[in-house]
Enzyme design. Structure first.
Site, PDB file in Angstrom:
ATOM      1  CG  ASP A 453      -0.277   0.147   2.526  1.00 32.38           C
ATOM      2  OD1 ASP A 453       0.974   0.298   2.547  1.00 32.38           O
ATOM      3  OD2 ASP A 453      -0.968   0.108   3.544  1.00 32.38           O
ATOM      4  CD  GLU A 496      -4.296   3.458   2.025  1.00 29.89           C
ATOM      5  OE1 GLU A 496      -3.937   3.574   3.196  1.00 29.89           O
ATOM      6  OE2 GLU A 496      -5.500   3.619   1.653  1.00 29.89           O
TER       7      GLU A 496
END
Length: 587
Positions: A453, A496
């Protein structure tokens, strides 16, 4: 039975019968042509073998002066022998080259005989060279027969070659029985040329030693003359029975005038003189007077062979003409019959058959091809217009169904695709990952799961806005996609967070892939809105050994733990199994 099948069956039977008759006729004619061509080719090979016999026999002419040469040796005699040997070798090469590809038994047997003759010729030449190298006094001493031995070996070469000629000539006669007279005559002429040469060779020793003929020569010369006269009578009889043409009669007259009028009387005179005393001439003088008249025998042989070849060529041309005519007539009959059948099929059967098939296709839920415009005004035209109207109605219904299926497919794709990055979403990843893991277990491949991420992504949203955040996510997806190989599954889990599943990937390769992803995301700042924005990523890696049965949930847990460890170690790094790998440019 259906009408279409009945028509096709009837048509097939009639066409099969006509085709069978045509093929039988063509095959018979083709077999005749092939046999005639094979016979002509065999005849040509027999002529090449006759040329070998001629050249090998002619080689004895210059061999005799070399054997009887004095000291010092005359190089011109040796050069002349070398030239005759080259001519003999060329004749052997041409004949063997023609026999090599021939498939018939006679040609294979003739090839073996000719190869044997070539070996015998090599041995005879070796003996000629050996005897010629001896001192002249030893070769010419009274009572010696050294110079006769290699000549006898050369006789045996011709016997072998003439056996090859007989084999090929007999095969040609079997194909062309009507040409037996000129073929046998040509073979007898070749034998006559050989016996004429052997008659001259009987004087080898006497010419070398300048002594009278030996006992063997005095015995063999009359035998050879008798055989020559016998062959002369046979050839003359064959020419008369075969109704010789002008060219053949001219060749026969030439042989009678030159050899039997000049050459043979000369040999008789020399033989009569050499029975009591020396011949009174040397080998070169004897060859110069006796050999040229022998060419008339070769001319007769070639004339008789040309007669047979021309007749065989005419038979081959006639056979080819019959094949062409019969083929054209047969094809014409077959074409006429086929045209009648096609006319009936086109005007009656096909319209009915096409309409029936179209109706059956519509009943089965299929859409037949668009028919051409209907111009007929009879019952079949009415039926075709009705089928066309039914087809249009079915086509409209099918179009509506296809549009509905496309809409369903678009909805399915939308449900499996992340709308922002166009990557597979978690739902799609879970379904595809199960197939990849099953394949890896079957193939015994190692598997790696990478979860990564973007570091401090919430700060990007807070400081720059969600629009910039979305641009960062899209750029991160694009960079990650550029590092993933074909067959590796990349997806966005949410927010994300992204995931990569790589099959046939060992731990070292997995770490290399993770480093590439981290570097692609973090080494170059992103530029959402044209402003540089540094973004880094942390990567957690989980691996499964080759052949290991592992669940996707377990890989996710291990990868998440590794990702947490990377975060805890300072972010912008890769962690596998709880051991972080710090990036080279990490603080």
């Amino acid at each position: 039975m259906r009408l279409s099948r009945l028509f096709l069956l009837t048509t097939g039977l009639l066409l099969s019968l006509v085709t069978a008759l045509l093929l039988r006729s063509v095959w018979a004619d083709r077999h005749t042509v092939s046999t005639a061509e094979l016979g002509l080719a065999t005849m040509e090979r027999a002529h090449l073998a006759m040329l070998v016999a001629e050249k090998a026999s002619a080689e004895r002419g210059p061999a005799i002066p070399v054997l009887n040469d004095g000291e010092p040796a005359n190089p011109a005699l040796r050069q002349r022998l070398t030239e005759f040997r080259a001519a003999t070798d060329a004749a052997f090469d041409a004949a063997l080259a023609a026999l090599a590809p021939a498939p018939d038994t006679a040609s294979r047997r003739a090839q073996a005989e000719l190869e044997q003759a070539r070996r015998e010729m090599a041995a005879a030449r070796h003996e000629v060279d050996r005897i010629a190298a001896l001192p002249a006094a030893e070769r010419r001493s009274p009572g010696t027969r050294l110079t006769r031995a290699p000549i006898d070996q050369m006789f045996r070469v011709i016997d072998t070659v003439l056996g090859c000629v007989t084999t090929l000539s007999a095969a040609a006669e079997a194909v062309y029985p009507g040409l037996s007279m000129p073929l046998v005559g040509a073979r007898h002429a070749a034998e006559l040329r050989e016996y004429a040469g052997r008659l001259g060779s009987q004087f080898t020793t006497a010419l070398a030693t300048q002594q009278p003929l030996g006992e063997r020569e005095r015995r063999e010369i009359p035998e050879l003359i008798g055989r020559i006269e016998q062959l002369h009578s046979l050839i003359t009889l064959q020419a008369r029975v075969g109704q010789a043409g002008s060219a053949l009669r001219a060749a026969l007259d030439g042989m009678d005038a030159r050899y039997f009028g000049i050459g043979l009387p000369f040999v008789r005179a020399v033989a009569a003189q050499a029975e009591q005393r020396a011949p009174g001439m040397d080998s070169a003088q004897f060859v110069a007077r006796y050999v040229p008249p022998m060419q008339s025998i070769v001319a007769l042989r070639d004339a008789m062979f040309d007669t047979a070849r021309q007749a065989a060529g005419a038979e081959v041309a006639a056979a080819r003409s019959r094949l062409l005519v019969n083929t054209v007539l047969g094809v014409a009959v077959l074409g006429l019959e086929l045209s009648v059948f096609l006319l009936i099929r086109h005007r009656v059967l096909l319209p009915l058959l096409r309409s029936t098939r179209a109706m059956n296709a519509i009943m089965a839920g299929e859409i037949p091809e668009e028919p051409p415009p209907v111009t007929r005004r009879d019952e079949i035209g009415d039926m075709k217009r009705a089928v066309a109207a039914l087809r249009e109605a079915t086509l409209r219904r099918r179009t509506l169904e296809r549009e509905r299926e496309q809409l369903f497919e678009q909805l399915r794709i939308a449900s499996d695709t992340d709308f922002l990055t166009s990557l597979p979403n978690r739902r799609a990843f879970t379904g595809r990952a199960a197939d990849l893991l099953a394949q890896a277990r079957r193939q015994r491949w190692p598997v790696a799961l990478l979860v990564f991420d973007l570091d401090h992504f919430k700060r990007v949203n807070d400081q720059h806005g969600h629009q910039v955040g979305d641009q960062v996510l899209c750029e991160a997806a694009r960079r990650a996609r550029s590092q993933v190989r074909q067959g590796e599954l990349l997806a966005r889990l949410g927010g994300e967070e992204f995931v990569v599943l790589a099959s046939n990937c060992d731990p070292e390769q997995a770490l290399q892939l993770a480093e590439r992803l981290r570097a692609a995301l973090g080494d170059t700042p992103m530029t959402p809105g044209g402003q540089p924005l540094p973004v880094t990523a942390s990567v957690g890696v989980a691996c499964a050994a080759a052949g290991q049965a592992v669940a996707l949930d377990r890989l996710f847990r291990e990868a998440d733990q590794a990702l947490y460890a990377a975060k805890a170690a300072g972010r912008n790094r890769v962690c596998c199994g709880g051991q972080p790998r710090q990036a080279a440019d990490a603080p």
